[in-house]
Design an enzyme around this catalytic site. Structure first.
Site, PDB file in Angstrom:
ATOM      1  N   ASP A 203      51.135 -15.363  59.011  1.00 30.22           N
ATOM      2  CA  ASP A 203      50.042 -14.425  58.758  1.00 30.22           C
ATOM      3  C   ASP A 203      49.945 -13.457  59.930  1.00 30.22           C
ATOM      4  O   ASP A 203      49.616 -13.853  61.043  1.00 30.22           O
ATOM      5  CB  ASP A 203      48.735 -15.201  58.601  1.00 30.22           C
ATOM      6  N   GLU A 229      52.091 -13.054  55.127  1.00 30.03           N
ATOM      7  CA  GLU A 229      50.748 -12.607  54.756  1.00 30.03           C
ATOM      8  C   GLU A 229      50.322 -11.384  55.561  1.00 30.03           C
ATOM      9  O   GLU A 229      50.505 -11.328  56.770  1.00 30.03           O
ATOM     10  CB  GLU A 229      49.757 -13.751  54.980  1.00 30.03           C
TER      11      GLU A 229
END
Length: 389
Positions: A203, A229
């Protein structure tokens, strides 16, 4: 049955020496906005709204604008109320605070509707496909002194190994605060620590432009990263499409997107492989069902983002229980076509101590609450301890 009172709670817990960083900023505290809706029959519903900024704007929006519109209304009509509130605020609130406020109210109304019917929210939404959801550990953030790479790598090795030992089969790692070179070294250390069978997710919290994200994706491919992400800022839809086309890792995003309209653009224009609506942000359960329907028609997986208090976790579990395998198979595989739930592992008393119930990993999964409504109860003593108003 009618709505009698609506009350806001702003919650805060300073983290002190447990402070940590994502790519964007330090997290010196855990905070949350909760709404409590009580009916004239004594039923109480809880909702959570807004995850990324200060909770006070969401509280002001509800207290001064939206709550007065709901007093005396039937709380078992959340879809109708959602549409009325959104139509009222769409000229000035298509994204951001107003939708976050509607999210909190919607979650609380579904909680009441379920309690009134004696059914959990997942049954009110049409039924569940699973009674426990595979969980991934969100961790491996950056410490306060993130510049000392040798010490950082040693602590990462220990932290990541701890998640594997605890029974997690997937781990999400934060990237984007350091250089590509240093962050890929962090990922290599983690992969070596957990072995080849633990699913690794990353992420970036929109730390990169498209060019850097593509480079990072190509560097991550040998590490078997399962999704990437928020590689670029949420406004950069062209950047999302470029990253998705030119990097080998599946692209996830949507925690900063709102309502079916925002996800229609994100999904329909080919930005993501995995959509990540946050129940406390995107518009609650009502919006989630619409987003899920749109995503499934485009072959896009749905893995809700989860952050905040125990109310947010409970809402996410209720929603994820209702996601069918996309596409259907006789033997759904976690992340391949079976949804998973985010289970942040950093210190958070608002998640771990606010409710009378406690979420616990069992065989790599979190159980979906079965009691009516959200299936959880707020501990009033803890609520008062964490409340700042």
């Amino acid at each position: 049955m009618k709505i009698r009172t609506i009350r806001s709670y702003v919650l805060r817990v300073p983290l002190g020496d447990k402070l940590f960083y994502s790519s964007q900023a330090a997290f010196p505290e855990r905070n949350s906005y909760l709404v409590r809706i009580e009916t004239d029959t004594g039923l109480v519903g809880w909702g959570e709204g807004g995850q990324y900024g200060p909770p006070e704007p969401v509280a002001a929006c509800i207290d001064h604008v939206l709550a007065p519109k709901l007093i005396g209304r039937d709380p078992t009509e959340p879809v109708r109320i959602w549409e009325e509130l959104y139509n009222f605020s769409r000229d000035f609130g298509q994204k951001g605070t107003y939708v976050e406020a509607i999210s909190a109210l919607d979650i609380a109304l579904w909680d009441i509707a379920g309690q009134s019917a004696g059914l959990p929210v997942w049954k009110m939404l049409g039924g569940r496909f699973r009674d426990a959801v595979p969980a991934y550990a969100t961790g491996c953030y950056y410490p306060q002194d993130f510049s000392r790479l040798p010490e950082l790598l040693r602590s990462l090795e220990e932290e990541a190994s701890g998640y594997a030992d605890a029974g997690f089969e997937m781990l999400k790692v934060k990237i984007g605060l350091l250089s590509l070179k240093d962050d890929i070294e962090r990922l290599r250390v983690i992969r070596a620590a957990v072995g080849p069978d633990i699913g690794m997710l990353v992420d970036a919290n929109h730390a990169y432009n498209a060019t850097s994200a593509i480079r990072m994706g190509r560097m991550m491919e040998p590490l078997d990263v399962r999704f990437f992400e928020e590689p670029v800022v949420p406004e950069d839809k062209a950047g999302y499409r470029r990253v998705r086309a030119e990097n080998p890792v599946p692209v996830a995003g949507g925690e900063c997107e709102f309502t079916r309209y925002g996800f229609a653009e994100l999904i329909g224009s080919g930005c993501v492989d995995i959509a990540q609506p946050d129940l406390a942000v995107c518009g609650g359960f009502t919006a989630f069902k619409q987003i899920l329907a749109f995503a499934s028609t485009h072959g896009v997986g749905v893995i809700p983002h989860v952050w905040g208090s125990g109310i947010a976790v409970a809402a996410a579990l209720q929603a994820i229980a209702t996601i069918p395998p996309i596409p259907h198979t006789a033997n759904p595989i976690a992340l391949q076509n079976e949804p998973i739930v985010e289970f942040d592992r950093k210190h958070n008393p608002l998640r771990d101590d606010l409710l009378d119930q406690r979420f616990a990993l069992a065989e790599g999964k979190l159980a979906v609450p079965d009691a009516p409504g959200l299936g959880v109860t707020v501990n009033e003593a803890a609520l008062q301890r964490f409340s700042v108003q």
